[in-house]
Design an enzyme around this catalytic site. Sequence first.
Site, short mmCIF file in Angstrom:
data_model
loop_
_atom_site.label_atom_id
_atom_site.label_comp_id
_atom_site.label_asym_id
_atom_site.label_seq_id
_atom_site.Cartn_x
_atom_site.Cartn_y
_atom_site.Cartn_z
N ASP B 117 0.85 -1.19 0.00
CA ASP B 117 0.00 0.00 0.00
C ASP B 117 0.88 1.24 0.00
OD1 ASP B 117 -2.50 1.19 -0.07
OD2 ASP B 117 -2.55 1.44 2.11
N HIS B 124 -3.65 14.12 0.86
CA HIS B 124 -3.87 13.21 1.99
C HIS B 124 -2.69 13.28 2.97
CE1 HIS B 124 -4.89 9.64 4.30
NE2 HIS B 124 -3.73 9.10 3.99
N GLU B 191 -10.37 3.97 3.61
CA GLU B 191 -9.47 4.72 2.74
C GLU B 191 -9.85 4.39 1.30
OE1 GLU B 191 -5.36 4.06 3.96
OE2 GLU B 191 -5.61 5.57 5.53
N GLU B 193 -9.15 4.06 -2.32
CA GLU B 193 -7.92 3.90 -3.08
C GLU B 193 -8.20 3.22 -4.42
OE1 GLU B 193 -4.58 2.27 -1.07
OE2 GLU B 193 -5.18 3.00 0.91
N ASP B 225 -9.14 0.40 1.85
CA ASP B 225 -8.16 -0.02 2.86
C ASP B 225 -8.70 0.34 4.25
OD1 ASP B 225 -5.73 -0.89 3.95
OD2 ASP B 225 -4.87 1.12 3.83
N ARG B 229 -8.16 3.60 13.28
CA ARG B 229 -7.23 4.70 13.58
C ARG B 229 -6.68 4.63 14.99
NH1 ARG B 229 -5.90 5.88 8.58
NH2 ARG B 229 -7.69 6.50 7.31
N GLN B 232 -4.08 1.83 15.10
CA GLN B 232 -2.93 2.26 14.31
C GLN B 232 -2.08 3.30 15.05
OE1 GLN B 232 -4.22 3.85 10.50
NE2 GLN B 232 -2.17 4.46 9.88
N LYS B 245 -4.60 -2.13 10.12
CA LYS B 245 -4.94 -2.30 8.71
C LYS B 245 -5.18 -3.75 8.32
CE LYS B 245 -3.51 1.94 7.19
NZ LYS B 245 -4.24 2.82 6.26
N THR B 249 -9.01 -5.73 3.68
CA THR B 249 -8.86 -4.79 2.57
C THR B 249 -9.82 -5.27 1.49
OG1 THR B 249 -6.51 -4.55 3.09
CG2 THR B 249 -7.22 -3.79 0.92
N GLU B 352 -9.93 12.45 7.49
CA GLU B 352 -9.79 13.80 6.92
C GLU B 352 -11.14 14.51 6.83
OE1 GLU B 352 -7.62 11.55 3.75
OE2 GLU B 352 -6.87 13.58 3.31
#
Lengths: 414, 414
Positions: B117, B124, B191, B193, B225, B229, B232, B245, B249, B352
């Site tokens: 990844d 970002h 996420e 992607e 993904d 948080r 992480q 993570k 996925t 975000e």
Amino acid sequence: MPPFDVPEGDPFGPHNLPYGVFSLPGSDDRRVGVRLGDHVLDAGAAAAALGSPYVSLLARPSLNPLLAAGRTAWSDVRRALTGWVTVPSHREIIEPLFHPLSAVTLHLPFEVADYVDFYASENHARNVGRMFRPDAADSLTPNWKHLPIGYHGRSGTVVVSGTDVVRPSGQRKAASDPAPVFGPSVRLDIEAEVGFVVGAPSRRGEPVALADFREHVFGLCLLNDWSARDIQAWEYVPLGPFLGKSFATSVSAWITPLDALESALVTPPERTHPLLPYLDDTDDEPGGYDLRISVAVNGHVVSEPPFSTMYWTAAQQLAHMTVNGASLRTGDLYGSGTVSGPSEHERGSLLELTWNGRDALELPDGKRTFLEDGDVVTLTAWAPGPDGVRVGLGEVTGRVVPSASRPGSHPAPH
Amino acid sequence: MPPFDVPEGDPFGPHNLPYGVFSLPGSDDRRVGVRLGDHVLDAGAAAAALGSPYVSLLARPSLNPLLAAGRTAWSDVRRALTGWVTVPSHREIIEPLFHPLSAVTLHLPFEVADYVDFYASENHARNVGRMFRPDAADSLTPNWKHLPIGYHGRSGTVVVSGTDVVRPSGQRKAASDPAPVFGPSVRLDIEAEVGFVVGAPSRRGEPVALADFREHVFGLCLLNDWSARDIQAWEYVPLGPFLGKSFATSVSAWITPLDALESALVTPPERTHPLLPYLDDTDDEPGGYDLRISVAVNGHVVSEPPFSTMYWTAAQQLAHMTVNGASLRTGDLYGSGTVSGPSEHERGSLLELTWNGRDALELPDGKRTFLEDGDVVTLTAWAPGPDGVRVGLGEVTGRVVPSASRPGSHPAPH
């Protein structure tokens, strides 16, 4: 010496019986082999000759079917194999199915699914912390004593012992460089580790408890996590090691079943911080392994890392790796992290042995800070076995070969 | 509507033809399928019916044989398929081999080898930097503009669109917590992607040049993904994301071949820093893709990230990933990193969009900072195709289901 007569006390005697995959000269036919002394038994042929039901697990080109079969099958097959190579009445049938190790080619013994690498030696983590964060109040990061830190590596570049390792090229940037430069790594290092091989899979969403370690993990092997320190230093913030590690990881050709290591179980170091329940092994059977590792460069022993000093056990690593619901697959491989003991001669990387290149090692063929082209690195190890006999682990060795030059590459300026 | 009569302008018309793997009700027999409109063509059956030599690549249970066949075969098969679904004389033979999408089960279309990844959106990376390193002089780390930062993820938990995602449990530690606590993640995020699928392998020790991107990469898909948080944040220093993570996925069931996206090629954003030669695409053909992504939570669009704003291209990522000699395997998958555009409505993560939970989103069914159990997240996208027709990408969707409670787990205290 015929294999049935392997000398008493041989670290690869019938108390050991590690598994590998071999082929004979001029053939692409891969077969599961079991090592006895300096010979390898064609395990599938033996099963067939003796009419064993395990032929379906052993007459295969990789260990994966055996790995997938689970704990009961692993113990049953091992019991059967022990009989095949020790009961005199089998001798006539079995002996022709041995090949001298020197006459076979050894292959990567299983298909690697996911590869995870941990960071479980407190001595190693503190050495790294002292070198790279000299001003920190604690040489460990705040999470270190609460969880076994790990990350995913590249499973496609896991190679078997004996495979040459091409010196990686990449970006690096010294503090004095105005911009990154490109070229072959000038700080190529090793990491002496132990790798654990997952056999039985688990389901997504279902954590594997500490107590279920032996239901899922088949065995272990030595592992060299080659590392380009200069590439790693420039790339690793904020998402961790990537190209500094992904070019090659070497594993032994022989996987030692956990069943062969019962006498090597030891209590891990005292836990200095309370652990969350899923990691708390205080009242469990001992979860450490007393493996005495030796690291040699060009045949000269530079370090003897003791695996018994690892703070986190393989069972804790497995419980942690799956506590978020991540599933296991047959062939998952996880490394312990660099094994470093408390004393200077017990450090599992050149980074630590030379204190980041400051103190060169004196080898018979000259000084070394990091690896030079042509250097051969060999890890060996043994564990206490039953009745005082040693259990030998398969060696992992690899030679550094020069980076291939190619269009567009920049020469290394330093 | 029979498939030959797919309406003009349909984003899944004959200009698209993405590949997937499907099975029919009550059957475990997986087959390669090609999407046309709301139907899927049994590609292997079509090849057999027409006597095509491509039956050996298409009458298979996964895309891997086709992926391994390489660029020339990919273009040839696509050309053949286009004929099969458009030339009227084939209609009678081909039409019975279509199944309505609503009547089939879609599977993970290829066996994922390594999963990497990246972190290639400048918007970002700057948003994350501003949130978590507010005192830093630059919101980007010093390496960001010199190399595409990436890390390896867990390939064993890559799941196909439609698969439920179990909320992960793990350790977290708020600044106010005296010690880490354990429980289901309370900051579960997405996420948005794009994933790139490697077909043709490369050899260990031999970097893949920028110009060889299309020789190795077969196509792309949307990728979510999923990220915890809180897990992480506590684990990721110093070795990067791991359990935050590795639980899941999600990828679309349809892989769009690069050949379908010729009209979507765009020049990436202007490079603000000089690039080392192996990454320098200044004089190359455009390497960006103009993909218009849409992120919906429970059917409500919360963001529209523009892929054209990505600083690093997929070709640069491939060149970087292999510059150290790491080899590629058929089935390698790499994610672009979260796609975030410059404006607030273009951000590809809830982190975000809610500015780390400070500004809740107003959805029709209530406020959201991070994901709640039962939430369904769906990514969709399209790209400009030939003659102004859109090329649709397969959606990737997933529902959050509650963490399984189990012995030894601690309730979440906050």
